[in-house]
Scaffold this active site. Structure first.
Site, PDB file in Angstrom:
ATOM      1  N   ASP A   1      84.382  47.748 -32.791  1.00  0.00           N
ATOM      2  CA  ASP A   1      84.667  46.932 -31.615  1.00  0.00           C
ATOM      3  C   ASP A   1      84.539  47.786 -30.352  1.00  0.00           C
ATOM      4  O   ASP A   1      84.478  49.022 -30.418  1.00  0.00           O
ATOM      5  CB  ASP A   1      86.010  46.209 -31.701  1.00  0.00           C
ATOM      6  CG  ASP A   1      87.214  47.132 -31.624  1.00  0.00           C
ATOM      7  OD1 ASP A   1      87.052  48.320 -31.290  1.00  0.00           O
ATOM      8  OD2 ASP A   1      88.332  46.660 -31.875  1.00  0.00           O
TER       9      ASP A   1
ATOM     10  N   ASP B   1      84.696  40.973 -29.333  1.00  0.00           N
ATOM     11  CA  ASP B   1      83.927  42.222 -29.248  1.00  0.00           C
ATOM     12  C   ASP B   1      83.857  42.913 -30.612  1.00  0.00           C
ATOM     13  O   ASP B   1      83.620  44.109 -30.689  1.00  0.00           O
ATOM     14  CB  ASP B   1      84.576  43.160 -28.226  1.00  0.00           C
ATOM     15  CG  ASP B   1      85.997  43.554 -28.616  1.00  0.00           C
ATOM     16  OD1 ASP B   1      86.730  42.690 -29.144  1.00  0.00           O
ATOM     17  OD2 ASP B   1      86.375  44.715 -28.396  1.00  0.00           O
TER      18      ASP B   1
END
Length: 432
Positions: A307, A350
């Site tokens: 991420d 993300d």
């Protein structure tokens, strides 16, 4: 003419998709059936192997009071209670001293296992490992064939002798499977060390589209080949080509528009709308395939959970339009820097997951992670802003000998990602 070509392609891929789907379903059904068979076999085998543990305990307690009649009586009682046992035997040191039933087993009384090369290797393995060892099926000295479970007996930490349970292989397997034989499946079993097929047709192990599974037996391993006969009823590619030609001529331009519509539907269901990467659903499909391939061909593969560090700050400072552009550029960079055979997917926000096929060690997976961290050292230019993007990466390696499920592997990668963040972000970590 162009419309007819599109129609042909549509129908061909539709039939091919259905054929592959049917193949996958047949394979999964075989896997499910194999699990049932393995469970039944394990249950029957464990019931038989428990005999040796009980006699071992008796000998340890009464080792100084052993009498032939008493031992024979115990063996007789155990033999009568057990199913599919040809005979029970006890060797003192290396010489076979007691056997039941004695009739038809006279040849083995008094033999020294060290003088029987065909059996000594597994006898020695049992003694050295101090664990039970299942040998065979093999030809027996007294005639016929069977499996022999040998359980070493140690008294005061010194080797005393060995207990042997000779199992009637055919009767044992027939009884284990009698309530679970199904006409739509056929299967074979062989030993993993010498590839000796002792149940079913040996040719199954050379067939395509068979499900291969393994089962552990005491100090050994068996391999199973399970075929779903449904696979033989599926149409081959030539059938799909013929029907595709026919339908393309019939539907022409209408098939073209229909194919186009289906393409967009499938794209939306399997692809992330922002990045164009595979979404969670497609990732699961591909990961299941890679997992099955790794188990079948004894390969390793890596799972990387990634991420973007401090992504919330990017959204807060620059706005969501810049944040979306960051996600798209991160996706492009990741896709550009992995191999075509690997899969990079976005599973939300993300968060990204990469499946890295055909790895050889943790070091090879670390090289991939290091490469990805390095390519993000240069700031991104987005809507007039210079933005430094960094990643945290959690690594997990699947080994075919492990019993980890995909769910457990995902959990390992997630834990490793959390540890990478604890280490200060912009780095990778393995779960220790």
């Amino acid at each position: 003419m162009l419309a007819t070509l599109f129609a042909f392609l549509f129908w061909y891929f539709l039939f091919e998709y259905q054929r592959q789907k049917d193949e996958s379903e047949a394979y999964l059904e075989a896997a499910s059936y194999g699990s049932v068979l393995r469970s039944e076999m394990d249950r029957e085998l464990n019931a038989l192997l428990f005999i040796s543990n009980g006699l071992s305990s008796f000998i340890k307690v009464y080792r100084n009071e052993l009498e032939t009649k008493k031992v024979q009586a115990i063996l007789a009682d155990l033999w009568k209670q057990a199913r599919h046992v040809r005979n029970l035997a006890v060797a003192v040191n290396y010489k076979l001293a007691y056997v039941y039933p004695e009739k038809s087993n006279e040849k083995i009384v008094g033999i020294d296992y060290r003088d029987v090369p065909a059996q000594w290797e597994k006898v020695k393995l049992a003694i050295d490992s101090r664990e039970g060892v299942l040998d065979g099926p093999l030809e027996l000295i007294q005639g016929g064939s069977g499996m022999i479970y040998r359980f070493p007996i140690f008294v005061d930490d010194e080797y005393w002798g060995i207990m042997s349970t000779v199992i009637d292989t055919h009767a044992f397997l027939e009884d284990a499977f009698k309530d679970h034989l199904r006409q739509e499946f056929t299967f074979a079993i062989r030993t993993a060390d010498n590839k000796h097929v002792f149940y079913g047709d040996p040719a199954l192990f050379k067939q395509k589209h068979v499900y291969i599974q393994e089962s552990l037996v005491p100090n050994g391993k068996w391999e199973w080949a399970i075929e779903n006969k449904k696979i033989h009823d599926l149409h081959d590619r030539r059938f799909g080509v013929s029907l595709s030609l026919l339908f393309s001529l019939l539907v022409g331009v209408f098939a073209y528009f229909f194919a186009k519509e289906r393409y967009y539907l499938s794209e939306g269901a399997l692809m992330d709308s922002l990045t164009g990467l595979p979404n969670r659903r497609l990732l699961e499909n591909r990961l299941n395939y890679v997992h099955s391939e790794a188990k079948r061909f004894s390969k390793m593969f890596g799972l990387m959970a990634l991420d973007v560090d401090h992504f919330k700050s990017i959204n807060d400072n620059y706005g969501h339009d810049v944040g979306d552009e960051v996600i798209k550029q991160v996706a492009d960079v990741l896709k550009f820097n992995i191999r075509d055979v690997d899969t990079v997917s976005r599973i939300g926000g993300d968060e990204f997951v990469i499946v890295v096929r055909d790895q050889h060690s943790e070091e090879s997976l670390v090289k991939v992670a290091t490469k990805l961290l390095n390519v993000f050292k240069k700031p991104m230019q987005i809507h007039g802003h210079e933005i430094t993007v960094q990643l945290s990466i959690g690594l997990a390696l699947f080994e075919p000998t492990s019993e980890f499920t995909l769910k457990q592997l995902f959990k390992q990668a997630d834990i490793a990602l959390y540890r990478a963040k604890q280490k200060g972000r912009n780095t990778y970590s393995f779960k220790n």
